[in-house]
Scaffold this active site. Structure first.
Site, PDB file in Angstrom:
ATOM      1  N   GLU A  29      36.377  44.711  30.867  1.00  0.00           N
ATOM      2  CA  GLU A  29      36.281  46.171  31.290  1.00  0.00           C
ATOM      3  C   GLU A  29      37.444  46.846  31.538  1.00  0.00           C
ATOM      4  O   GLU A  29      37.884  46.410  32.531  1.00  0.00           O
ATOM      5  CB  GLU A  29      35.060  45.966  32.332  1.00  0.00           C
TER       6      GLU A  29
ATOM      7  N   LYS B  80      39.197  35.667  41.289  1.00  0.00           N
ATOM      8  CA  LYS B  80      40.745  36.156  41.628  1.00  0.00           C
ATOM      9  C   LYS B  80      40.611  37.499  41.845  1.00  0.00           C
ATOM     10  O   LYS B  80      40.679  38.549  41.139  1.00  0.00           O
ATOM     11  CB  LYS B  80      42.060  35.716  40.761  1.00  0.00           C
TER      12      LYS B  80
ATOM     13  N   CYS C  63      37.648  53.745  36.164  1.00  0.00           N
ATOM     14  CA  CYS C  63      37.994  53.800  34.837  1.00  0.00           C
ATOM     15  C   CYS C  63      37.024  54.707  34.199  1.00  0.00           C
ATOM     16  O   CYS C  63      37.208  55.060  33.128  1.00  0.00           O
ATOM     17  CB  CYS C  63      37.742  52.396  34.324  1.00  0.00           C
TER      18      CYS C  63
ATOM     19  N   GLU D 284      45.159  57.292  31.415  1.00  0.00           N
ATOM     20  CA  GLU D 284      44.194  57.189  32.467  1.00  0.00           C
ATOM     21  C   GLU D 284      45.144  57.606  33.771  1.00  0.00           C
ATOM     22  O   GLU D 284      46.071  57.102  33.954  1.00  0.00           O
ATOM     23  CB  GLU D 284      43.829  55.832  32.574  1.00  0.00           C
TER      24      GLU D 284
HETATM   25  P1  ADP Z   1      45.536  47.907  37.826  1.00  0.00           P
HETATM   26  O1  ADP Z   1      46.547  48.405  36.995  1.00  0.00           O
HETATM   27  O2  ADP Z   1      44.164  48.651  38.145  1.00  0.00           O
HETATM   28  O3  ADP Z   1      46.073  47.318  39.249  1.00  0.00           O
HETATM   29  P2  ADP Z   1      45.690  45.395  36.574  1.00  0.00           P
HETATM   30  O4  ADP Z   1      45.143  44.947  35.182  1.00  0.00           O
HETATM   31  O5  ADP Z   1      47.111  45.183  36.734  1.00  0.00           O
HETATM   32  O6  ADP Z   1      44.924  46.837  36.768  1.00  0.00           O
HETATM   33  O7  ADP Z   1      44.751  44.539  37.525  1.00  0.00           O
HETATM   34  C1  ADP Z   1      43.505  43.949  37.554  1.00  0.00           C
HETATM   35  C2  ADP Z   1      43.488  42.734  38.115  1.00  0.00           C
HETATM   36  O8  ADP Z   1      44.129  41.917  37.026  1.00  0.00           O
HETATM   37  C3  ADP Z   1      43.997  42.258  39.573  1.00  0.00           C
HETATM   38  O9  ADP Z   1      43.281  41.569  40.041  1.00  0.00           O
HETATM   39  C4  ADP Z   1      45.629  41.913  39.106  1.00  0.00           C
HETATM   40  O10 ADP Z   1      45.955  40.921  40.236  1.00  0.00           O
HETATM   41  C5  ADP Z   1      45.242  41.189  37.724  1.00  0.00           C
HETATM   42  N1  ADP Z   1      46.413  40.689  36.914  1.00  0.00           N
HETATM   43  C6  ADP Z   1      47.278  41.523  36.860  1.00  0.00           C
HETATM   44  N2  ADP Z   1      48.282  40.915  36.100  1.00  0.00           N
HETATM   45  C7  ADP Z   1      47.625  39.697  35.658  1.00  0.00           C
HETATM   46  C8  ADP Z   1      48.054  38.654  34.847  1.00  0.00           C
HETATM   47  N3  ADP Z   1      49.205  38.687  33.977  1.00  0.00           N
HETATM   48  N4  ADP Z   1      47.257  37.595  34.770  1.00  0.00           N
HETATM   49  C9  ADP Z   1      46.118  37.507  35.349  1.00  0.00           C
HETATM   50  N5  ADP Z   1      45.644  38.627  36.178  1.00  0.00           N
HETATM   51  C10 ADP Z   1      46.396  39.675  36.346  1.00  0.00           C
END
Ligand code: ADP
Length: 489
Positions: free
Chosen positions: A260, A182, A294, A391
Site C-alpha cells: 500500500e 516492524k 496517502c 505526494e
Molecule cells: P515514509 O516516507 O512515510 O516514512 P517509508 O517507506 O520510508 O515511508 O517508511 C515506511 C516504513 O518502511 C517504516 O516502517 C520504515 O522504517 C520502513 N523502511 C524504510 N526503509 C526501509 C528498508 N530499506 N527496508 C525495510 N523497511 C524500511
C-alpha cells in the site's frame, strides 16, 4: 505498565519477541520524540538482524498451533484484543498524539477505526470458506480448501501508526498466519502499546512479534524479513520507493507481497457540484492528519465556472483551522512529523508560486515554530508544479482550473499513482462515466471520507498491490489448495 522513564506509555517500551519483552542484544536504544515539543518521550531498543531472525523463528514455531485453533477461538482472541483497545482508547489516543502529533479527536477516531479491523476480521476468519467443484474428471471429487499463507512480515508507517497495524494483523491472525511487525521508527510506542493489549487479550507467544529499530536499522530488519525462507508473505505500507525495494528483495524467495504505497489523489469539483459539500469534504480530505495521508487530496481540479467560489470558501475554512498541540482542546491541525516534512511543504509552495500559482491563504511555517505549518491554499496552480506531481504530505491545497469533463479525467489520470480519487457532481450519468474512467483503486463520489474495514482499500498502478479490508483483505493472507480425490466411482 510503564516505559522505563515512567511515563505510562502502556508498554514497557521494549521489543516483543516470542511472548517476551526484550531489549536489543547490544542494549542500544534510540529516542522517540514528541513532534509538538521536540522532546524525547521514551528510549526504545535498536534491534537488528539477530533479533529479527529470532522473531521470525518464534512466528514459525507458533504457526502450527495457531493454525490448528478453531476459527472461533482465533475470532474470540481478536475480539478480546479489539475490546481492550476500546477500553483503553483514551490512553492509546493520548499516546498516539504524543508520538505522532495528530489532534486528540482524530487520534481517538483512529483507535476506534483500528479496533474495528480486529472485529471485522475476527468474523471474516470464520467465513474463509473453500468450495466443492462439480468434478471435471471421471471418478473424482474436487474440493478447494483455504489455508493460511504462513508466517507474515508487516512493515508499517508512522502516519496512522495504530490502524495500519491492525489492518494487517487482523486479517493475518484471523487467517492463521503469525506475524513479525516492524513499525515505523517515529512511532514504535503505539505499536508496542497495541502489542501489550494483544498480550493481555491472550494472543499466544510467537503469534504477534514486534521488532523495533531506528531508521538506520530499517534496511537491516527489512532484509531479514524479505529474504528469510520462513517468511511467506510481506505486507508493507509506506513509500513507493521502499515498497518497490522490498518487492525486489522478496522476489528471490518468490514471496507473496501486498503493498500500500504512495498516492497523488485528484479531487475534482464539477460545475454542477454541491459546493458546500465539496468544500467540507475538501477540508477533511486535505487537512485531516495535517495532510499526512496517502489518500489525502493532493490535486484539486475545479471547473472554471466554480473555481473562484470554491477557492474563496476553501481558503476561508482553511484559514480558520486552529493549529496547535494535538493534546490542546480545539486543535484542528497538529505539527508535521519532522523537519524534512516541513522542508518538503516549503519546497512545494515555493515551486508552485515560482510557476505562477497564487497564494490565497497561509504560505509557510506557523508562528508556533517547530514543525507547525500554516494551512495553505494555492490557486491557479500549473499541473507540472512539483506539488501536483509528488505526494505533498502536508496541509497545502493546490487548486487548478479545468474546462470540461474529458480534460478533468485526463489530468486526474496523468500520474503514475492510482490510490484514491474524489469527485463531486449531481449528474448521475457523469457519476458512472467518471467513476469508470478514473484509474484508482478507490473512488469517492460526493464524499471526503470512505475508510471502513468492510471495504477493500488499495491502489492501482504504482500505488500498490493487493487490498486491505473487506473480504479481499483476508484473501491476501490465504492460499487456495485444490484437493482432487480420485477412484471415487
Ligand atoms: P515514509 O516516507 O512515510 O516514512 P517509508 O517507506 O520510508 O515511508 O517508511 C515506511 C516504513 O518502511 C517504516 O516502517 C520504515 O522504517 C520502513 N523502511 C524504510 N526503509 C526501509 C528498508 N530499506 N527496508 C525495510 N523497511 C524500511
Amino acid at each position: 505498565m510503564t516505559t522505563p522513564d515512567g511515563s505510562g506509555l502502556l508498554s514497557p517500551g521494549l521489543g516483543y519477541v516470542d511472548g517476551r519483552w526484550t531489549a536489543a542484544d547490544d542494549r542500544r536504544t534510540f529516542p522517540v520524540t514528541d513532534p509538538a515539543t521536540g522532546k524525547v518521550i521514551a528510549e526504545v531498543p535498536r534491534m537488528g538482524a539477530a533479533e529479527t531472525v529470532r522473531a521470525i523463528r518464534a512466528a514459525e514455531a507458533a504457526a502450527p498451533a495457531w493454525r490448528r485453533l478453531s476459527s472461533g477461538e482465533r475470532s474470540r482472541l481478536l475480539r478480546a484484543w479489539a475490546a481492550l483497545m476500546i477500553d483503553n482508547q483514551q490512553e492509546l489516543a493520548r499516546l498516539l498524539v504524543r508520538e505522532q502529533g495528530k489532534p486528540l479527536r482524530e487520534a481517538t477516531e483512529e483507535v476506534r477505526y483500528a479496533a474495528s479491523f480486529l472485529d471485522w476480521f475476527a468474523e471474516e476468519g470464520r467465513r474463509a470458506y473453500g468450495e466443492v467443484i462439480p468434478p471435471g474428471l471421471p471418478g473424482t471429487r474436487m474440493t478447494v480448501v483455504m489455508e493460511p499463507v504462513g508466517v507474515g512480515a508487516c512493515i508499517t508507517p508512522w502516519n496512522f501508526p495504530i490502524a495500519m497495524i491492525t489492518r494487517k494483523a487482523g486479517p493475518a491472525l484471523a487467517a492463521g498466519c503469525p506475524i513479525v511487525l516492524k513499525p515505523a521508527e517515529q512511532t514504535p510506542l503505539c505499536a508496542l502499546a497495541v502489542c501489550a493489549l494483544g498480550e493481555r487479550a491472550g494472543i499466544p507467544a510467537g503469534v504477534f512479534n514486534v521488532v523495533v529499530g531506528d531508521s538506520e536499522d530499517a534496511a537491516v530488519i527489512g532484509r531479514e524479513l524479505t529474504t528469510r525462507p520462513e517468511v511467506r508473505k510481506i505486507s508493507f505500507t509506506g513509500s513507493t520507493a521502499v515498497g518497490s525495494l522490498l518487492m525486489g528483495q522478496a522476489a528471490g524467495g518468490v514471496k507473496s507481497v501486498s503493498l500500500e504505497l504512495g498516492g497523488n489523489a485528484p479531487f475534482i469539483v464539477f460545475e454542477d457540484a454541491d459546493l458546500d459539500l465539496a468544500v467540507s469534504a475538501a477540508v477533511s480530505a486535505k487537512f485531516r492528519n495535517a495532510g499526512q495521508a496517502c489518500i489525502a487530496a493532493n490535486r484539486f481540479l475545479v471547473a472554471d465556472a466554480v473555481h473562484d467560489d470554491f477557492v474563496a470558501e476553501l481558503a476561508r475554512r482553511a484559514g480558520a483551522l486552529r493549529v496547535g498541540n494535538g493534546l490542546d482542546e480545539g486543535t484542528d491541525i497538529g505539527p508535521l512529523i519532522d523537519a524534512a516534512a516541513v522542508r518538503k511543504v516549503g519546497r512545494h509552495i515555493t515551486d508552485a508560486i515560482g510557476r505562477g500559482a497564487s497564494l490565497v491563504v497561509g504560505g509557510g511555517p506557523h508562528s508556533l515554530g517547530g514543525t507547525f505549518v500554516q494551512p495553505t491554499v494555492l490557486a491557479d496552480c500549473p499541473l507540472d508544479a512539483d506539488i501536483c506531481c509528488e505526494e505533498t504530505f502536508g496541509p497545502v491545497a493546490a487548486v487548478t482550473r479545468f474546462s470540461d469533463e474529458a480534460e478533468a479525467v485526463r489530468s486526474a489520470n496523468d500520474t503514475p499513482y492510482g490510490l484514491a480519487s474524489y469527485f463531486f457532481t449531481r449528474d448521475t450519468g457523469r457519476v458512472w462515466r467518471v467513476s469508470e474512467a478514473l484509474q484508482t483503486g478507490i473512488v469517492a463520489v460526493n464524499t471526503g471520507a470512505f475508510s471502513s474495514p468492510v471495504a477493500p482499500f488499495g491502489g492501482m498502478k504504482q500505488s500498490g498491490l493487493g487490498r486491505e479490508g473487506g473480504h479481499e483483505g483476508i484473501a491476501d493472507w490465504l492460499e487456495s489448495k485444490y484437493v482432487c480425490h480420485g477412484g471415487v466411482d
